[in-house]
Scaffold this motif. Structure first.
Motif, short mmCIF file in Angstrom:
data_model
loop_
_atom_site.label_atom_id
_atom_site.label_comp_id
_atom_site.label_asym_id
_atom_site.label_seq_id
_atom_site.Cartn_x
_atom_site.Cartn_y
_atom_site.Cartn_z
N UNK A 7 1.49 2.07 -12.91
CA UNK A 7 1.73 3.11 -11.92
C UNK A 7 0.42 3.45 -11.21
N UNK A 8 0.55 4.18 -10.11
CA UNK A 8 -0.63 4.51 -9.29
C UNK A 8 -1.65 5.30 -10.10
N UNK A 9 -1.20 6.25 -10.90
CA UNK A 9 -2.13 7.04 -11.70
C UNK A 9 -2.93 6.18 -12.65
N UNK A 10 -2.27 5.23 -13.30
CA UNK A 10 -2.96 4.31 -14.21
C UNK A 10 -3.94 3.44 -13.44
N UNK A 11 -3.54 3.02 -12.25
CA UNK A 11 -4.42 2.20 -11.41
C UNK A 11 -5.70 2.96 -11.07
N UNK A 35 -7.95 3.29 -14.22
CA UNK A 35 -8.60 2.03 -14.56
C UNK A 35 -9.71 1.70 -13.57
N UNK A 36 -9.45 1.94 -12.28
CA UNK A 36 -10.46 1.66 -11.26
C UNK A 36 -11.69 2.54 -11.46
N UNK A 37 -11.46 3.80 -11.78
CA UNK A 37 -12.58 4.72 -12.00
C UNK A 37 -13.40 4.32 -13.22
N UNK A 69 0.82 -1.21 0.00
CA UNK A 69 0.00 0.00 0.00
C UNK A 69 0.86 1.26 0.00
N UNK A 70 2.18 1.11 0.05
CA UNK A 70 3.05 2.26 0.26
C UNK A 70 2.85 3.35 -0.78
N UNK A 71 2.85 2.98 -2.07
CA UNK A 71 2.70 3.98 -3.13
C UNK A 71 1.28 4.56 -3.16
N UNK A 72 0.30 3.75 -2.80
CA UNK A 72 -1.08 4.22 -2.83
C UNK A 72 -1.33 5.26 -1.74
N UNK A 90 -8.89 2.44 -5.52
CA UNK A 90 -7.67 1.94 -6.15
C UNK A 90 -7.17 0.68 -5.46
N UNK A 91 -7.22 0.63 -4.13
CA UNK A 91 -6.73 -0.54 -3.40
C UNK A 91 -7.62 -1.75 -3.63
N UNK A 92 -8.92 -1.55 -3.72
CA UNK A 92 -9.80 -2.67 -4.04
C UNK A 92 -9.49 -3.20 -5.43
N UNK A 93 -9.29 -2.30 -6.39
CA UNK A 93 -8.97 -2.73 -7.75
C UNK A 93 -7.66 -3.51 -7.78
N UNK A 94 -6.64 -3.02 -7.07
CA UNK A 94 -5.36 -3.71 -7.01
C UNK A 94 -5.52 -5.10 -6.40
N UNK A 95 -6.35 -5.20 -5.36
CA UNK A 95 -6.56 -6.48 -4.69
C UNK A 95 -7.28 -7.47 -5.59
N UNK A 96 -8.36 -7.04 -6.25
CA UNK A 96 -9.11 -7.93 -7.14
C UNK A 96 -8.20 -8.39 -8.28
N UNK A 97 -7.43 -7.46 -8.84
CA UNK A 97 -6.50 -7.81 -9.91
C UNK A 97 -5.48 -8.85 -9.44
N UNK A 98 -4.89 -8.62 -8.27
CA UNK A 98 -3.88 -9.53 -7.75
C UNK A 98 -4.48 -10.90 -7.44
N UNK A 99 -5.68 -10.91 -6.87
CA UNK A 99 -6.32 -12.20 -6.57
C UNK A 99 -6.75 -12.89 -7.87
N UNK A 100 -7.07 -12.10 -8.89
CA UNK A 100 -7.36 -12.69 -10.19
C UNK A 100 -6.20 -13.49 -10.74
N UNK A 101 -4.97 -13.01 -10.51
CA UNK A 101 -3.80 -13.78 -10.92
C UNK A 101 -3.71 -15.10 -10.15
N UNK A 102 -4.05 -15.08 -8.86
CA UNK A 102 -4.10 -16.33 -8.09
C UNK A 102 -5.06 -17.31 -8.76
#
Length: 239
Positions: A201-205, A208-210, A142-145, A157-169
């Motif tokens: 990058x955070x801005x792109x994240x 995309x989330x929006x 979460x450091x950059x966020x 943004x953090x929810x989107x990052x989490x769903x994306x990361x879990x999608x890779x799982x």
């Protein structure tokens, strides 16, 4: 589905942990819905938030005595950055994985680094937002966020990052998928309008989330098929 263990480092706040757990829950609900539409019943997994844990009867510093041991195995003391693949190696080799295979999610307040091709750069300092291993684990920083000043934007943004990361799982996109994919930042990503698009990058994240929230898009049809294939392979149960 396999149960999901969630741990976090001591610098993570409870609101941050709750947002990640919400993201995990959203990915799980999507998986259950995808399987149900295919006539496959999956048992809803237990999400186990262990936080920053330790085992009282183990000597401090001994293998797997606490979350801090995972950090010690993967932290570069000079830069105070955690190497994601090393953290995932500790998860892969933990005794609890051998006793009962499960998914792991780790939330870090440290900067995260990965293989060179998997990182972005901000003012000359390289970083990764998450590191993942299919069918095993996601390590999320979460450091950059934390540079996002608006609380709701941070949460989105953090929810989107989490769903994306879990999608890779959940093996989306599949390694052998021949359509609507691109190899970027060390992994296969989707090119459809989908949460599995890569954001460097955070801005792109945030953008995309929006966009995905406005269009009510999560996993595209092709990634849903990949997740269904994963579910059948690892958790098959007819409804």
């Amino acid at each position: 589905m396999k149960s999901i263990s969630v741990q976090w480092t001591d610098g993570i706040t409870m609101p941050e942990a709750k947002v990640v757990i919400e993201g995990v829950a959203r990915a799980v609900e999507a998986t259950l819905s995808i399987a149900a539409r295919a006539g496959i019943g999956l048992e809803k997994p237990e999400i186990r938030p262990f936080g920053t844990w330790y085992i009282p009867h183990l000597e401090r510093g001994s293998p797997y005595w606490s979350t801090m041991w995972y950090v010690s195995q993967s932290l570069d003391e000079a830069s105070q950055r955690i190497t994601g693949p090393r953290f995932i190696d500790t998860i892969r080799n933990e005794p609890w994985q051998r006793i009962a295979a499960h998914y792991d999610v780790a939330i870090l307040h440290h900067d995260l680094v990965d293989d060179p091709e998997a990182m972005g750069s901000d003012q000359g300092r390289e970083y990764a937002l998450s590191s993942t291993e299919r069918n095993l684990a996601a390590v999320i920083s979460v450091n950059r966020l934390r540079n996002i000043s608006d609380d709701e934007t941070f949460r989105m943004a953090l929810i989107r990052l989490t769903v994306h990361s879990f999608g890779h799982i959940l093996e989306a996109p599949a390694h052998d998928r021949s359509t609507s994919t691109t190899r970027s930042f060390g992994d296969i990503h989707c090119t459809n309008e989908c949460v599995m698009r890569h954001t460097a990058a955070v801005g792109e994240l945030v953008e995309a989330a929006r966009s995905e929230r406005e269009d009510r898009i999560q996993f595209c049809e092709e990634c849903q098929t990949d997740i269904l294939t994963h579910a059948i392979r690892h958790h098959f149960s007819l409804s």
